[in-house]
Design an enzyme around this catalytic site. Structure first.
Site, PDB file in Angstrom:
ATOM      1  N   SER A  64       0.825  -1.203   0.000  1.00 10.69           N
ATOM      2  CA  SER A  64       0.000   0.000   0.000  1.00 10.69           C
ATOM      3  C   SER A  64       0.861   1.256   0.000  1.00 10.69           C
ATOM      4  CB  SER A  64      -0.872  -0.026   1.256  1.00 10.69           C
ATOM      5  OG  SER A  64      -1.378   1.249   1.551  1.00 10.69           O
ATOM      6  N   TYR A 116      -2.648  -0.356  10.405  1.00 13.66           N
ATOM      7  CA  TYR A 116      -2.800  -0.992   9.088  1.00 13.66           C
ATOM      8  C   TYR A 116      -1.560  -0.743   8.229  1.00 13.66           C
ATOM      9  CZ  TYR A 116      -3.911  -1.252   4.147  1.00 13.66           C
ATOM     10  OH  TYR A 116      -3.842  -1.511   2.798  1.00 13.66           O
ATOM     11  N   LYS A 136       1.611  -3.344   6.711  1.00 14.53           N
ATOM     12  CA  LYS A 136       2.070  -3.455   5.317  1.00 14.53           C
ATOM     13  C   LYS A 136       3.583  -3.217   5.239  1.00 14.53           C
ATOM     14  CE  LYS A 136      -1.794  -4.379   3.144  1.00 14.53           C
ATOM     15  NZ  LYS A 136      -1.991  -5.691   2.508  1.00 14.53           N
TER      16      LYS A 136
END
Length: 352
Positions: free
Chosen positions: A130, A156, A160
């Protein structure tokens, strides 16, 4: 090549599976339905529709990557040539409230999957990363060699970044892995058929599914978080990419691994290279739908940045991949999906 797609029933996963099948790859799909609709038969409604669209059967297993034995059973029963790892909890705001769930799911799941891949000699691996790994960009457009891991504002994004580090270290230690990290920008739209699209469980976390649900009447109003950013109209600017372009990027990455045989670890931005503001996105969906979208201004959320868009030219140079669709197609296909599926995959067949 037989490809295991983890997280196959979700928005990105279902479109990736469709593109893989259309490109002649064999697919085995797994998902744990944490963010996808499970049908009464235990199958994913999204993948049933992909089967209809492609005319191909999709072998599927319900599997939770946190359970290493479940993955082991799959790899013992089936032979895979490559893995596309899309399975993750992905709501930025929720990750701030539930960090342990996000670290457990996204990190432990990834480590389990990689250790089973290693044990069974499956060393072609594509990871769904991402743009959040870049943190607040120091320069625009963002290139793949920009610094990562600094100023990431949510768990989050941290997960990643951490999985990227694991994969980079793995490729340094074991030279026979072929790993591609695909850093997504903001996927929107749907398959042009209107049969598959984004169907978030609960209130959407991303801008465009939220805008579409306001437009169809499922939600009352769009809150715009901030109109004083240093951007042309004061609202946040992001790099939105049509989901079909994003999905094709995975096929291009697999094609590269097949042709090059040995690539180590490569990183690619998947975006259009152009930023659109919140107000531009709203106006584009109003144009596509012919409807007015009610909005109200609110204060920026913690960690919100003014602009974020990439330079995708490396993907063109090495993968031969570039975006084919622009903003009007993104909104046309998003609206077509929303209109035909006002309640997402739980909508009865056909438009209301």
């Amino acid at each position: 090549m037989k490809v295991l797609v983890a997280g196959a029933a979700g928005f990105i996963g279902s479109h990736v599976v469709l593109c893989l099948l259309e490109s002649g790859y064999d697919v085995f799909a797994i998902d744990n339905f944490s963010n996808a609709v499970e049908g009464p038969d235990g199958k994913a409604e999204s993948l049933k529709r992909v089967s209809e669209l492609t005319g191909k059967d999709i072998p599927f297993a319900k599997c939770d990557l946190r359970n290493e034995q479940e993955i082991e059973n799959l790899f013992t029963t089936h032979k895979f040539d490559a893995v596309i790892h899309l399975a993750a909890l992905k709501a930025v705001g929720e990750s701030v409230d539930k960090p342990l769930e996000y670290y457990a799911n996204n990190l432990i799941g990834s480590l389990n999957l990689l250790s089973v891949c290693k044990k069974h000699g499956v060393k072609n691996f594509i990871f769904s990363s991402s743009a959040t790994v870049y943190g607040p960009p120091k320069e625009l457009p963002i290139l793949e060699n920009a610094s990562t891991g600094q100023g990431i504002t949510n768990p989050y994004g941290q997960t990643k970044y951490m999985v990227e580090q694991v994969l980079m270290d793995l490729s340094k230690a074991e030279k026979d892995w072929n790993i591609v990290l695909l850093r997504y920008f903001n996927p929107v739209g749907a398959h042009p058929s209107g049969r598959i699209g984004e169907d978030p469980l609960g209130i959407p976390n991303n801008l465009m599914p939220f805008v579409a649900q306001v437009c169809i009447g499922r939600l009352p109003v769009l809150k715009i978080y901030g109109d004083k950013f240093d951007t042309p109209d004061g609202t946040g600017v992001r790099d939105y990419i049509h989901i079909m372009d994003l999905a094709r990027g995975h096929v291009s990455a697999l094609d590269r691994i097949k042709k090059a045989k040995q690539i180590g670890c490569e990183i690619y931005n998947l975006g259009t290279g152009k930023g659109y503001s919140v107000l531009e996105m709203v106006a584009a969906l109003e144009k596509a739908s012919g409807r007015k979208i009610p909005t109200e201004m609110s204060v920026p959320r913690p960690g919100d940045i003014a602009s974020c868009y990439c330079d995708p030219s490396l993907a063109y140079e090495k993968l031969g991949w570039k975006c084919e669709f622009g903003l009007s197609e993104m909104c046309r296909d998003l609206w077509n999906w929303q209109l035909n599926n006002p309640q997402g995959f739980s909508t009865a067949a056909g438009p209301n």
